[in-house]
Design a protein around this motif. Structure first.
Motif, PDB file in Angstrom:
ATOM      1  N   VAL A 144       8.371  19.116   3.285  1.00 36.49           N
ATOM      2  CA  VAL A 144       9.911  19.234   2.986  1.00 36.49           C
ATOM      3  C   VAL A 144      10.461  18.629   1.958  1.00 36.49           C
ATOM      4  N   SER A 145      10.021  17.308   1.643  1.00 36.49           N
ATOM      5  CA  SER A 145      10.150  16.602   0.270  1.00 36.49           C
ATOM      6  C   SER A 145       9.495  17.436  -1.068  1.00 36.49           C
ATOM      7  N   ALA A 146       8.316  17.765  -0.834  1.00 38.53           N
ATOM      8  CA  ALA A 146       7.788  18.627  -1.881  1.00 38.53           C
ATOM      9  C   ALA A 146       8.713  20.022  -2.195  1.00 38.53           C
ATOM     10  N   VAL A 147       8.855  20.619  -1.343  1.00 36.33           N
ATOM     11  CA  VAL A 147       9.881  21.861  -1.306  1.00 36.33           C
ATOM     12  C   VAL A 147      11.023  21.567  -1.929  1.00 36.33           C
ATOM     13  N   THR A 148      11.554  20.494  -1.396  1.00 39.97           N
ATOM     14  CA  THR A 148      13.137  19.982  -1.845  1.00 39.97           C
ATOM     15  C   THR A 148      12.949  19.894  -3.494  1.00 39.97           C
ATOM     16  N   VAL A 149      11.858  18.929  -3.824  1.00 39.26           N
ATOM     17  CA  VAL A 149      11.703  18.602  -5.297  1.00 39.26           C
ATOM     18  C   VAL A 149      11.575  19.866  -6.035  1.00 39.26           C
ATOM     19  N   LEU A 150      10.770  20.757  -5.410  1.00 38.33           N
ATOM     20  CA  LEU A 150      10.403  21.989  -6.410  1.00 38.33           C
ATOM     21  C   LEU A 150      11.650  22.710  -6.614  1.00 38.33           C
ATOM     22  N   VAL A 151      12.583  22.957  -5.493  1.00 40.00           N
ATOM     23  CA  VAL A 151      13.652  23.656  -5.564  1.00 40.00           C
ATOM     24  C   VAL A 151      14.712  23.082  -6.319  1.00 40.00           C
ATOM     25  N   MET A 152      14.965  21.794  -6.139  1.00 39.97           N
ATOM     26  CA  MET A 152      15.872  21.028  -7.222  1.00 39.97           C
ATOM     27  C   MET A 152      15.463  21.142  -8.535  1.00 39.97           C
ATOM     28  N   THR A 153      14.331  21.125  -8.879  1.00 38.98           N
ATOM     29  CA  THR A 153      14.141  20.970 -10.510  1.00 38.98           C
ATOM     30  C   THR A 153      13.895  22.216 -11.114  1.00 38.98           C
ATOM     31  N   ALA A 154      13.753  23.283 -10.167  1.00 37.46           N
ATOM     32  CA  ALA A 154      13.567  24.782 -10.871  1.00 37.46           C
ATOM     33  C   ALA A 154      14.579  25.125 -11.806  1.00 37.46           C
ATOM     34  N   PRO A 155      14.395  26.015 -12.828  1.00 38.94           N
ATOM     35  CA  PRO A 155      15.268  26.063 -13.932  1.00 38.94           C
ATOM     36  C   PRO A 155      16.548  26.926 -13.168  1.00 38.94           C
ATOM     37  N   ALA A 156      17.827  26.602 -13.420  1.00 37.49           N
ATOM     38  CA  ALA A 156      18.891  27.125 -12.782  1.00 37.49           C
ATOM     39  C   ALA A 156      19.081  28.963 -12.927  1.00 37.49           C
ATOM     40  N   ARG A 157      19.339  29.347 -11.929  1.00 34.55           N
ATOM     41  CA  ARG A 157      19.476  30.787 -11.790  1.00 34.55           C
ATOM     42  C   ARG A 157      20.998  31.090 -12.246  1.00 34.55           C
ATOM     43  N   LEU A 204      18.054  11.430  -6.630  1.00 34.64           N
ATOM     44  CA  LEU A 204      17.964  12.246  -5.409  1.00 34.64           C
ATOM     45  C   LEU A 204      16.441  12.866  -5.524  1.00 34.64           C
ATOM     46  N   VAL A 205      16.170  13.365  -6.512  1.00 39.00           N
ATOM     47  CA  VAL A 205      14.852  13.596  -6.750  1.00 39.00           C
ATOM     48  C   VAL A 205      13.941  12.552  -6.564  1.00 39.00           C
ATOM     49  N   LEU A 206      14.179  11.521  -7.012  1.00 36.50           N
ATOM     50  CA  LEU A 206      13.366  10.385  -6.949  1.00 36.50           C
ATOM     51  C   LEU A 206      13.215  10.048  -5.325  1.00 36.50           C
ATOM     52  N   GLY A 207      14.385   9.985  -4.606  1.00 39.53           N
ATOM     53  CA  GLY A 207      14.162   9.591  -3.219  1.00 39.53           C
ATOM     54  C   GLY A 207      13.351  10.728  -2.569  1.00 39.53           C
ATOM     55  N   CYS A 208      13.497  11.902  -2.865  1.00 39.34           N
ATOM     56  CA  CYS A 208      12.456  13.040  -2.208  1.00 39.34           C
ATOM     57  C   CYS A 208      11.089  12.698  -2.634  1.00 39.34           C
ATOM     58  N   VAL A 209      10.740  12.416  -3.880  1.00 37.21           N
ATOM     59  CA  VAL A 209       9.354  12.023  -4.078  1.00 37.21           C
ATOM     60  C   VAL A 209       9.008  10.800  -3.471  1.00 37.21           C
ATOM     61  N   PHE A 210       9.829   9.893  -3.203  1.00 37.56           N
ATOM     62  CA  PHE A 210       9.363   8.702  -2.275  1.00 37.56           C
ATOM     63  C   PHE A 210       8.813   9.245  -1.096  1.00 37.56           C
ATOM     64  N   VAL A 211       9.375   9.907  -0.326  1.00 40.59           N
ATOM     65  CA  VAL A 211       9.102  10.528   0.813  1.00 40.59           C
ATOM     66  C   VAL A 211       7.683  11.169   0.757  1.00 40.59           C
ATOM     67  N   LEU A 212       7.677  11.944  -0.318  1.00 33.71           N
ATOM     68  CA  LEU A 212       6.216  12.564  -0.428  1.00 33.71           C
ATOM     69  C   LEU A 212       5.140  11.659  -0.778  1.00 33.71           C
ATOM     70  N   GLY A 213       5.396  10.695  -1.494  1.00 36.64           N
ATOM     71  CA  GLY A 213       4.374   9.911  -1.818  1.00 36.64           C
ATOM     72  C   GLY A 213       3.990   8.791  -0.609  1.00 36.64           C
ATOM     73  N   HIS A 260       0.748  -1.324  -0.017  1.00 34.33           N
ATOM     74  CA  HIS A 260       0.130  -0.201  -0.071  1.00 34.33           C
ATOM     75  C   HIS A 260       0.906   1.225  -0.180  1.00 34.33           C
ATOM     76  N   TYR A 261       1.891   1.287   0.749  1.00 32.79           N
ATOM     77  CA  TYR A 261       2.767   2.437   0.846  1.00 32.79           C
ATOM     78  C   TYR A 261       3.641   2.646  -0.386  1.00 32.79           C
ATOM     79  N   LEU A 262       3.705   1.704  -1.048  1.00 32.52           N
ATOM     80  CA  LEU A 262       4.521   1.729  -2.594  1.00 32.52           C
ATOM     81  C   LEU A 262       3.833   2.054  -3.596  1.00 32.52           C
ATOM     82  N   THR A 263       2.531   2.272  -3.383  1.00 29.77           N
ATOM     83  CA  THR A 263       1.503   2.447  -4.563  1.00 29.77           C
ATOM     84  C   THR A 263       1.860   3.831  -5.182  1.00 29.77           C
TER      85      THR A 263
END
Ligand code: HEC
Length: 399
Positions: free
Chosen positions: A289-302, A257-266, A231-234
């Motif tokens: 925390v995981s959602a924000v990390t993913v958003l920041v990590m994947t944001a276009p580079a400044r 690493l993005v995937l790891g954070c998404v897994f925490v979120l899921g 169930h937790y893996l779905t």
């Protein structure tokens, strides 16, 4: 003709896979929800009804449903029709395995490996199958150790292990195949849980009922543990399956690493979905925390662009030449690379106007994430990627 066959095989198998998965995951959600919403039942106080653990009333599709959960059935309580939920899971796995074969193993190497990657297409397939098999064996063995008694500890351990596997996959497969195979690995663990652990436990419980002996309730508990893991893996597994449409995620330099954070979120989201009426600051915190990390990590580079757009002006002729050399083997009205029946995603990079209009998408795929050309089958060089980037940053003029 062959490409036409693969196109249809892909579509039909995908259709079957999605339908099967909806049924499997739907069952999983419904039963976890039922379990978490059961209320103590008056019936359990009646003589001989101590197997009843709870009850629930529901209204749906024009009728009322009354459900009782029992830990086991007593001899003589065996109903005439007892519905099992197993083909949902088996058919999801079988159609998923077939889809993997159609998309990644049979239709050219570009989806699976980079042309200059460490493994040949064939070896990569062997590595994938081995990794998936070993992962099930390792997980299954782990479930019999004391570690598995604590769901949180197991969760943290699992997260680290899965992220490490995803990292390993990104070293040997294309970014896209790495994500998908991480999902396939977890999906296989889920299906094996049903096939090797949950259904046999349920069969043993029933056999005891039929034989008139008292069933061993630890069998039921063991099945429940595996079903909880499933169930937790779905949500994480569903994410990896959908991620194929999002190159900025799977094509990220630190995609594992993005995937790891998404897994925490899921997993946190799933937790919040099944625990009722309690707020869990830790779980909500982990989700945020995981959602924000993913958003920041994947944001276009400044950071300043890798190339200086102010340098010498890139003539469109140079861009057109790159497209013809590296892209139009596939992205043409009539693709010439074998296995490609029609321009992928309908994208034809033959006319200057289309190349200009699609510049941001081209930049994302061929410069930022390097997920195009597919598996770099056409051997695009970094120099060419920089030329493309500079042309786009200079305003993408086509005269
Ligand atoms: C070997 C075949 C192949 C080559 C060569 C190739 N592509 Fe692709 N391309 C694909 C496939 C297959 C897809 C669809 C799957 C995907 O999006 O990953 C795709 C998708 C795309 C997309 C996404 C379109 C959309 O609507 O989302 C872009 C942009 C793209 N390619 C650009 C390029 C560029 C630029 C080049 C050359 C530098 C190139 N491709 C070379 C096969 C190829």
């Amino acid at each position: 003709m062959e490409a036409h066959f693969y196109e249809w095989a892909n579509l039909l198998v995908r259709w079957a896979h999605v339908v099967a998965a909806i049924m499997w995951i739907g069952d999983s959600f419904l039963f976890m929800w039922l379990d978490s919403h059961l209320t103590p039942s008056e019936r359990s106080k009646q003589p001989g009804q101590d197997a009843v653990v709870g009850e629930l009333w529901m209204v749906h599709s024009g009728g009322f449903y009354e459900v009782y959960k029992r830990k086991y059935l007593k001899p003589g309580e065996m109903p005439q029709d007892l519905y099992w939920f197993k083909w949902e899971s088996y058919s999801t796995w079988l159609s998923g395995a077939l889809l993997l074969v159609v998309v990644y193993y049979m239709s050219g190497s570009g989806f699976m490996v980079e042309a200059d990657g460490p493994l040949s297409h064939r070896l990569a397939i062997v590595a994938a199958v081995l990794a998936i098999g070993c992962a099930w064996l390792a997980y299954d063995a782990l479930c019999f150790t004391p570690l598995a008694k604590n769901l949180r500890v197991l969760g943290v351990f699992g997260l680290v292990a899965v992220t490490a596997v995803a990292f390993g996959f990104t070293r040997i497969f294309t970014a896209r195949a790495a994500y998908l195979h991480t999902g396939a690995l977890l999906g296989t663990i889920m299906a094996c849980n049903v096939f090797f652990r949950i259904i046999p436990s349920q069969k043993a419980l029933l056999a005891a009922t039929k034989a008139g002996t008292t069933p061993d309730v630890t069998l039921g508990l063991r099945a429940k543990m595996r079903s909880t893991h499933n169930h937790y893996l779905t949500l994480p597994v569903l994410f990896t399956m959908l991620s194929n449409h999002f190159p900025s995620v799977y094509g990220h330099a630190l995609s594992w690493l993005v995937l790891g954070c998404v897994f925490v979120l899921g997993v946190s989201m799933k937790r919040l979905m099944i625990t009722k009426r309690q707020s869990h600051p830790m779980v909500i915190g982990a989700a945020i925390v995981s959602a924000v990390t993913v958003l920041v990590m994947t944001a276009p580079a400044r950071a300043p662009a890798a190339v200086d757009p102010g340098g010498p002006k890139v003539p469109f002729a140079a861009v057109k030449q790159i497209m013809e050399l590296r892209c139009t083997g596939c992205h043409a009205t009539k693709p010439t690379i074998s296995g490609i029946a029609a321009p992928p995603n309908g994208l034809v990079l033959e006319s200057p106007a289309v190349i200009r209009d699609k510049r941001e998408l081209i930049k994302l795929r061929a410069v930022t994430t390097k997920t195009m050309p597919l598996g770099n089958l056409t051997a695009m060089t970094d120099e060419e990627r920089k030329t493309l980037e500079r042309w786009i940053d200079q305003g993408a003029a086509i005269e």
